[in-house]
Design a protein around this motif. Structure first.
Motif, PDB file in Angstrom:
ATOM      1  N   ARG A  39       0.814  -1.223   0.000  1.00 23.97           N
ATOM      2  CA  ARG A  39       0.000   0.000   0.000  1.00 23.97           C
ATOM      3  C   ARG A  39       0.846   1.271   0.000  1.00 23.97           C
ATOM      4  O   ARG A  39       0.463   2.273  -0.595  1.00 23.97           O
ATOM      5  N   GLU A  40       1.982   1.235   0.690  1.00 23.03           N
ATOM      6  CA  GLU A  40       2.834   2.435   0.709  1.00 23.03           C
ATOM      7  C   GLU A  40       3.361   2.729  -0.691  1.00 23.03           C
ATOM      8  O   GLU A  40       3.381   3.891  -1.122  1.00 23.03           O
ATOM      9  N   ILE A  41       3.777   1.686  -1.389  1.00 27.93           N
ATOM     10  CA  ILE A  41       4.275   1.868  -2.763  1.00 27.93           C
ATOM     11  C   ILE A  41       3.134   2.390  -3.635  1.00 27.93           C
ATOM     12  O   ILE A  41       3.305   3.312  -4.435  1.00 27.93           O
ATOM     13  N   GLU A  42       1.957   1.802  -3.456  1.00 24.00           N
ATOM     14  CA  GLU A  42       0.786   2.201  -4.233  1.00 24.00           C
ATOM     15  C   GLU A  42       0.476   3.691  -4.012  1.00 24.00           C
ATOM     16  O   GLU A  42       0.225   4.433  -4.969  1.00 24.00           O
ATOM     17  N   GLY A  43       0.506   4.108  -2.751  1.00 23.22           N
ATOM     18  CA  GLY A  43       0.245   5.507  -2.416  1.00 23.22           C
ATOM     19  C   GLY A  43       1.275   6.436  -3.036  1.00 23.22           C
ATOM     20  O   GLY A  43       0.937   7.483  -3.591  1.00 23.22           O
ATOM     21  N   ASP A  44       2.558   6.045  -2.962  1.00 26.51           N
ATOM     22  CA  ASP A  44       3.627   6.877  -3.536  1.00 26.51           C
ATOM     23  C   ASP A  44       3.494   6.993  -5.050  1.00 26.51           C
ATOM     24  O   ASP A  44       3.694   8.065  -5.624  1.00 26.51           O
ATOM     25  N   VAL A  45       3.150   5.876  -5.679  1.00 26.38           N
ATOM     26  CA  VAL A  45       2.978   5.893  -7.142  1.00 26.38           C
ATOM     27  C   VAL A  45       1.816   6.813  -7.516  1.00 26.38           C
ATOM     28  O   VAL A  45       1.893   7.585  -8.481  1.00 26.38           O
ATOM     29  N   MET A  46       0.753   6.768  -6.714  1.00 24.53           N
ATOM     30  CA  MET A  46      -0.410   7.614  -7.004  1.00 24.53           C
ATOM     31  C   MET A  46      -0.050   9.098  -6.838  1.00 24.53           C
ATOM     32  O   MET A  46      -0.454   9.937  -7.656  1.00 24.53           O
ATOM     33  N   ILE A  47       0.722   9.423  -5.800  1.00 20.78           N
ATOM     34  CA  ILE A  47       1.137  10.822  -5.596  1.00 20.78           C
ATOM     35  C   ILE A  47       1.974  11.298  -6.791  1.00 20.78           C
ATOM     36  O   ILE A  47       1.783  12.400  -7.298  1.00 20.78           O
ATOM     37  N   ASN A 114     -11.219   9.968   8.233  1.00 27.14           N
ATOM     38  CA  ASN A 114     -11.763   9.939   9.601  1.00 27.14           C
ATOM     39  C   ASN A 114     -11.276   8.704  10.338  1.00 27.14           C
ATOM     40  O   ASN A 114     -10.869   8.775  11.497  1.00 27.14           O
ATOM     41  N   LEU A 115     -11.308   7.577   9.630  1.00 23.01           N
ATOM     42  CA  LEU A 115     -10.882   6.307  10.223  1.00 23.01           C
ATOM     43  C   LEU A 115      -9.416   6.384  10.651  1.00 23.01           C
ATOM     44  O   LEU A 115      -9.036   5.931  11.726  1.00 23.01           O
ATOM     45  N   TYR A 116      -8.612   7.010   9.803  1.00 23.04           N
ATOM     46  CA  TYR A 116      -7.173   7.112  10.087  1.00 23.04           C
ATOM     47  C   TYR A 116      -6.934   7.950  11.333  1.00 23.04           C
ATOM     48  O   TYR A 116      -6.147   7.581  12.205  1.00 23.04           O
ATOM     49  N   PHE A 117      -7.644   9.087  11.448  1.00 24.19           N
ATOM     50  CA  PHE A 117      -7.373   9.968  12.581  1.00 24.19           C
ATOM     51  C   PHE A 117      -8.090   9.543  13.848  1.00 24.19           C
ATOM     52  O   PHE A 117      -7.697   9.949  14.934  1.00 24.19           O
ATOM     53  N   LEU A 118      -9.128   8.722  13.706  1.00 19.52           N
ATOM     54  CA  LEU A 118      -9.719   8.141  14.918  1.00 19.52           C
ATOM     55  C   LEU A 118      -8.740   7.153  15.536  1.00 19.52           C
ATOM     56  O   LEU A 118      -8.603   7.073  16.745  1.00 19.52           O
ATOM     57  N   GLY A 119      -8.051   6.409  14.660  1.00 16.84           N
ATOM     58  CA  GLY A 119      -6.977   5.527  15.095  1.00 16.84           C
ATOM     59  C   GLY A 119      -7.365   4.511  16.144  1.00 16.84           C
ATOM     60  O   GLY A 119      -6.633   4.284  17.104  1.00 16.84           O
ATOM     61  N   LEU A 120      -8.539   3.899  15.998  1.00 13.63           N
ATOM     62  CA  LEU A 120      -9.021   2.969  17.021  1.00 13.63           C
ATOM     63  C   LEU A 120      -8.151   1.724  17.121  1.00 13.63           C
ATOM     64  O   LEU A 120      -7.758   1.319  18.194  1.00 13.63           O
ATOM     65  N   ASP A 121      -7.863   1.145  15.992  1.00 14.34           N
ATOM     66  CA  ASP A 121      -7.050  -0.067  15.993  1.00 14.34           C
ATOM     67  C   ASP A 121      -5.962   0.091  14.928  1.00 14.34           C
ATOM     68  O   ASP A 121      -6.258   0.172  13.739  1.00 14.34           O
ATOM     69  N   ARG A 122      -4.731   0.157  15.370  1.00 13.46           N
ATOM     70  CA  ARG A 122      -3.622   0.436  14.444  1.00 13.46           C
ATOM     71  C   ARG A 122      -3.557  -0.564  13.284  1.00 13.46           C
ATOM     72  O   ARG A 122      -3.192  -0.207  12.175  1.00 13.46           O
ATOM     73  N   ASP A 123      -3.927  -1.837  13.570  1.00 17.20           N
ATOM     74  CA  ASP A 123      -3.840  -2.858  12.522  1.00 17.20           C
ATOM     75  C   ASP A 123      -4.920  -2.706  11.467  1.00 17.20           C
ATOM     76  O   ASP A 123      -4.842  -3.310  10.406  1.00 17.20           O
ATOM     77  N   LEU A 124      -5.964  -1.940  11.779  1.00 14.18           N
ATOM     78  CA  LEU A 124      -7.075  -1.802  10.836  1.00 14.18           C
ATOM     79  C   LEU A 124      -7.057  -0.464  10.115  1.00 14.18           C
ATOM     80  O   LEU A 124      -7.988  -0.124   9.395  1.00 14.18           O
ATOM     81  N   LEU A 125      -5.990   0.309  10.324  1.00 12.92           N
ATOM     82  CA  LEU A 125      -5.935   1.643   9.729  1.00 12.92           C
ATOM     83  C   LEU A 125      -5.539   1.584   8.260  1.00 12.92           C
ATOM     84  O   LEU A 125      -4.755   0.740   7.864  1.00 12.92           O
ATOM     85  N   PRO A 126      -6.065   2.540   7.484  1.00 14.33           N
ATOM     86  CA  PRO A 126      -5.547   2.651   6.111  1.00 14.33           C
ATOM     87  C   PRO A 126      -4.139   3.241   6.155  1.00 14.33           C
ATOM     88  O   PRO A 126      -3.740   3.816   7.162  1.00 14.33           O
ATOM     89  N   VAL A 127      -3.421   3.097   5.057  1.00 11.98           N
ATOM     90  CA  VAL A 127      -2.074   3.667   4.974  1.00 11.98           C
ATOM     91  C   VAL A 127      -2.177   5.092   4.450  1.00 11.98           C
ATOM     92  O   VAL A 127      -2.947   5.359   3.528  1.00 11.98           O
ATOM     93  N   LEU A 128      -1.443   6.006   5.054  1.00 13.45           N
ATOM     94  CA  LEU A 128      -1.456   7.401   4.609  1.00 13.45           C
ATOM     95  C   LEU A 128      -0.088   7.765   4.045  1.00 13.45           C
ATOM     96  O   LEU A 128       0.938   7.505   4.669  1.00 13.45           O
ATOM     97  N   ARG A 129      -0.092   8.335   2.855  1.00  9.70           N
ATOM     98  CA  ARG A 129       1.139   8.865   2.260  1.00  9.70           C
ATOM     99  C   ARG A 129       0.924  10.351   1.997  1.00  9.70           C
ATOM    100  O   ARG A 129      -0.102  10.735   1.418  1.00  9.70           O
ATOM    101  N   VAL A 130       1.839  11.162   2.440  1.00 11.57           N
ATOM    102  CA  VAL A 130       1.720  12.617   2.279  1.00 11.57           C
ATOM    103  C   VAL A 130       2.975  13.137   1.599  1.00 11.57           C
ATOM    104  O   VAL A 130       4.091  12.722   1.947  1.00 11.57           O
ATOM    105  N   ARG A 131       2.797  14.033   0.631  1.00 10.48           N
ATOM    106  CA  ARG A 131       3.968  14.676   0.036  1.00 10.48           C
ATOM    107  C   ARG A 131       3.596  16.094  -0.402  1.00 10.48           C
ATOM    108  O   ARG A 131       2.487  16.328  -0.861  1.00 10.48           O
ATOM    109  N   GLU A 132       4.517  16.992  -0.200  1.00  6.98           N
ATOM    110  CA  GLU A 132       4.289  18.378  -0.635  1.00  6.98           C
ATOM    111  C   GLU A 132       5.238  18.685  -1.774  1.00  6.98           C
ATOM    112  O   GLU A 132       6.382  18.236  -1.776  1.00  6.98           O
TER     113      GLU A 132
END
Lengths: 157, 139
Positions: A39-47, A114-132
């Protein structure tokens, strides 16, 4: 000659062999039983793709990422997924000076943020990639912040 | 008489040690075989190649042709009775890799909205052609 000692040693040796075999089987099972998380690679490719797309567009008004950047968020029909596994948020900031900025761009399933920032269960979180990155739109220098959320949990974690 | 008895005891000790070492080597070989069999298991290869192909398509620009060497998957598929040309297939934007014809295979989607065709060439090589959609041809 007393050989009882050797017999005891051989029993222990077999016990050690079984423990080693069990540990190897367990470790290999755990390692190869888990899916590769791409997922991290996927996110980076999308950015990267979004960056090249925005760089080519001359006007940031009414951008449709699906049409203008050729993004397709349809996914396979498994695990009850409903084409809701991605979310993209692009915000613009002044790089120098102060001027009217283009509107932010949102695309995909906003619940993932919302799910990511609620952060209820770390194993169930989506992956976040940020770049400026810096971009010139016409003559306006812009600081573009791109956030990509990728869920696809069942196939990656 | 004395020399004969001593020789026999020495031979026994040597034999016991050889058997012990051979058994340990057999054990090690079984462990290694198990690890390698898991490494090349159909499910592992299916997942690896479906994700790899999806990521290749995501990262590629239109008018790109990529040859992907999938020799290990083709060899495995031959053993399982799967035709090489049927290992990789595409449905909309989903890549399905199926090495075992009786299994479900592994699928993974790509987000790059381009016209993709995947064909088996020969020698374990698959050719992935990526083009821009021609208007009206999008399926």
């Amino acid at each position: 000659m007393d050989r009882r000692g050797e017999k005891v040693v051989s029993v222990y040796w077999f016990a050690i062999l079984f423990i080693v075999a069990g540990a190897v089987v367990y470790m290999v099972g755990v390692y190869y039983g888990e899916p590769y998380d791409v997922r991290e690679i996927e996110g980076d490719v999308m950015i990267n793709k979004i960056f090249y797309c925005l760089d080519e567009l001359s006007n940031f008004k009414d951008i449709n990422l699906k049409e203008d950047c050729n993004l397709n968020f349809e996914v396979e029909d498994s695990f009850g997924w409903n084409h809701d596994q991605f979310y993209v948020e692009i915000t613009f900031e002044n790089y120098r000076g102060s001027y009217i900025l283009p509107h932010p761009i949102f695309f995909g399933n906003s619940d993932l943020k919302n799910l990511y920032f609620l952060g209820l269960d770390r194993d169930l979180l989506p992956v976040l990639r940020v770049r400026e990155f810096y971009l010139e739109n016409g003559n306006l220098p812009l600081n573009v912040k791109t956030e990509v959320y990728v869920r696809k949990l069942e196939k990656n974690a | 008489m004395f020399i004969k008895r001593r020789d026999k005891r020495g031979a026994n000790i040597l034999m016991e040690n050889i058997i012990f070492i051979v058994l340990n080597l057999v054990f090690l070989a079984i462990i290694l075989l198990f690890v390698f069999s898991r490494m090349g298991a159909s499910a592992v290869l299916e997942e690896k190649y479906s994700k790899q192909i999806a990521l290749i398509i995501d990262a590629a620009k239109p008018e790109t042709i990529i040859d992907l060497n999938m020799e290990d998957a083709v060899k495995k598929a031959n053993k399982e009775g799967q035709l090489p040309g049927r290992i990789v297939s595409k449905d909309r934007n989903v890549i399905l890799v199926k090495i075992n014809p009786k299994g479900k295979g592994h699928s993974y989607s790509y987000f790059n909205d381009v016209d993709v065709s995947i064909n088996y060439v020969k020698g374990g090589v698959y050719r992935i052609s990526i083009k821009e959609w021609i208007e009206g041809e999008k399926k």
